[in-house]
Design a protein around this motif. Structure first.
Motif, short mmCIF file in Angstrom:
data_model
loop_
_atom_site.label_atom_id
_atom_site.label_comp_id
_atom_site.label_asym_id
_atom_site.label_seq_id
_atom_site.Cartn_x
_atom_site.Cartn_y
_atom_site.Cartn_z
N LEU A 35 0.83 -1.20 0.00
CA LEU A 35 0.00 0.00 0.00
C LEU A 35 0.86 1.26 0.00
O LEU A 35 0.60 2.21 -0.74
CB LEU A 35 -0.94 0.00 1.21
N ALA A 36 1.91 1.26 0.80
CA ALA A 36 2.79 2.42 0.87
C ALA A 36 3.52 2.65 -0.46
O ALA A 36 3.60 3.78 -0.95
CB ALA A 36 3.79 2.26 2.01
N ILE A 37 4.02 1.57 -1.05
CA ILE A 37 4.75 1.71 -2.32
C ILE A 37 3.82 2.17 -3.43
O ILE A 37 4.16 3.08 -4.22
CB ILE A 37 5.46 0.39 -2.68
N ILE A 38 2.63 1.57 -3.51
CA ILE A 38 1.68 1.97 -4.56
C ILE A 38 1.25 3.43 -4.35
O ILE A 38 1.12 4.19 -5.31
CB ILE A 38 0.48 1.02 -4.59
N SER A 39 1.04 3.83 -3.10
CA SER A 39 0.64 5.21 -2.83
C SER A 39 1.75 6.19 -3.18
O SER A 39 1.49 7.26 -3.74
CB SER A 39 0.25 5.37 -1.36
N LEU A 40 2.97 5.83 -2.86
CA LEU A 40 4.09 6.72 -3.17
C LEU A 40 4.34 6.83 -4.66
O LEU A 40 4.74 7.88 -5.16
CB LEU A 40 5.36 6.24 -2.46
N ALA A 42 2.04 6.42 -7.09
CA ALA A 42 0.77 6.56 -7.82
C ALA A 42 0.92 7.44 -9.06
O ALA A 42 0.34 7.13 -10.11
CB ALA A 42 -0.31 7.12 -6.90
N ASP A 43 1.67 8.51 -8.97
CA ASP A 43 1.86 9.38 -10.13
C ASP A 43 2.60 8.65 -11.25
O ASP A 43 2.22 8.75 -12.42
CB ASP A 43 2.64 10.64 -9.74
N VAL A 44 3.63 7.93 -10.90
CA VAL A 44 4.42 7.20 -11.89
C VAL A 44 3.60 6.08 -12.52
O VAL A 44 3.70 5.82 -13.71
CB VAL A 44 5.70 6.62 -11.23
N LEU A 45 2.75 5.43 -11.71
CA LEU A 45 1.92 4.33 -12.21
C LEU A 45 0.70 4.81 -12.98
O LEU A 45 -0.01 4.01 -13.58
CB LEU A 45 1.48 3.45 -11.04
N GLY A 46 0.43 6.11 -12.95
CA GLY A 46 -0.67 6.67 -13.72
C GLY A 46 -1.97 6.79 -12.95
O GLY A 46 -3.02 7.04 -13.54
N PHE A 47 -1.94 6.62 -11.64
CA PHE A 47 -3.15 6.74 -10.84
C PHE A 47 -3.35 8.15 -10.30
O PHE A 47 -4.45 8.53 -9.94
CB PHE A 47 -3.12 5.79 -9.64
N GLY A 48 -2.31 8.92 -10.19
CA GLY A 48 -2.40 10.25 -9.60
C GLY A 48 -2.16 11.33 -10.62
O GLY A 48 -2.03 11.09 -11.82
N THR A 49 -2.11 12.57 -10.13
CA THR A 49 -1.81 13.71 -10.98
C THR A 49 -0.37 14.13 -10.73
O THR A 49 0.12 14.08 -9.61
CB THR A 49 -2.75 14.88 -10.68
N TRP A 50 0.31 14.55 -11.77
CA TRP A 50 1.72 14.89 -11.64
C TRP A 50 1.94 16.20 -10.90
O TRP A 50 3.01 16.47 -10.41
CB TRP A 50 2.36 14.97 -13.02
N GLY A 51 0.91 17.02 -10.80
CA GLY A 51 1.10 18.34 -10.22
C GLY A 51 1.26 18.36 -8.71
O GLY A 51 1.88 19.25 -8.17
N GLU A 52 0.70 17.38 -8.04
CA GLU A 52 0.72 17.43 -6.57
C GLU A 52 0.68 16.03 -5.98
O GLU A 52 0.37 15.06 -6.65
CB GLU A 52 -0.49 18.21 -6.05
N PHE A 53 1.03 15.96 -4.72
CA PHE A 53 0.92 14.72 -3.95
C PHE A 53 -0.43 14.78 -3.27
O PHE A 53 -0.64 15.49 -2.30
CB PHE A 53 2.07 14.64 -2.92
N THR A 55 -4.34 13.92 -1.60
CA THR A 55 -4.83 13.52 -0.27
C THR A 55 -4.89 12.01 -0.14
O THR A 55 -4.50 11.46 0.89
CB THR A 55 -6.23 14.11 -0.03
N LEU A 56 -5.37 11.34 -1.17
CA LEU A 56 -5.43 9.87 -1.11
C LEU A 56 -4.04 9.25 -1.09
O LEU A 56 -3.83 8.22 -0.45
CB LEU A 56 -6.25 9.33 -2.29
N GLN A 57 -3.10 9.86 -1.80
CA GLN A 57 -1.72 9.37 -1.75
C GLN A 57 -1.16 9.51 -0.34
O GLN A 57 -0.50 8.60 0.17
CB GLN A 57 -0.83 10.14 -2.72
N THR A 58 -1.40 10.65 0.27
CA THR A 58 -0.92 10.88 1.63
C THR A 58 -1.55 9.89 2.60
O THR A 58 -0.86 9.27 3.42
CB THR A 58 -1.24 12.32 2.08
N LEU A 59 -2.86 9.72 2.50
CA LEU A 59 -3.57 8.79 3.37
C LEU A 59 -3.09 7.35 3.16
O LEU A 59 -2.85 6.62 4.12
CB LEU A 59 -5.07 8.90 3.13
N GLY A 60 -2.93 6.95 1.91
CA GLY A 60 -2.44 5.60 1.61
C GLY A 60 -1.04 5.36 2.13
O GLY A 60 -0.73 4.28 2.66
N THR A 61 -0.19 6.37 2.01
CA THR A 61 1.18 6.24 2.50
C THR A 61 1.21 6.12 4.02
O THR A 61 1.90 5.27 4.57
CB THR A 61 2.02 7.45 2.05
#
Length: 82
Positions: A35-40, A42-53, A55-61
């Protein structure tokens, strides 16, 4: 065999409650690590936005790191008190 040695040999039997606790802590640790690795990443894997880290990424981490710590604490405590 000393009492502590007998306890350690009993701990590694198949149906031992301590062995089950060690297995459960391993599962918790691996899930938290994933969970921590996927959350960290997420942008590289295409789940997140490149502009910011996000809330869900922070919570998952945070949850992932907490699960890793809980898994490690359980493993340490089982080894100390066995």
């Amino acid at each position: 065999m000393t009492d502590k040695g007998a306890l350690r040999s009993n701990m590694y039997q198949e149906n031992s409650p301590k062995r089950e606790l060690l297995n459960t802590s391993s599962v918790i640790l691996v899930i938290g690590l994933m969970l921590a690795i996927i959350s960290l990443l997420a942008d590289v894997l295409g789940f997140g936005t490149w502009g910011e880290f996000g809330t869900l990424q922070t919570l998952g981490t945070i949850v992932g790191v907490m699960l890793v710590m809980i898994g490690l604490i359980i493993k340490i405590l089982v080894n100390i008190f066995s």
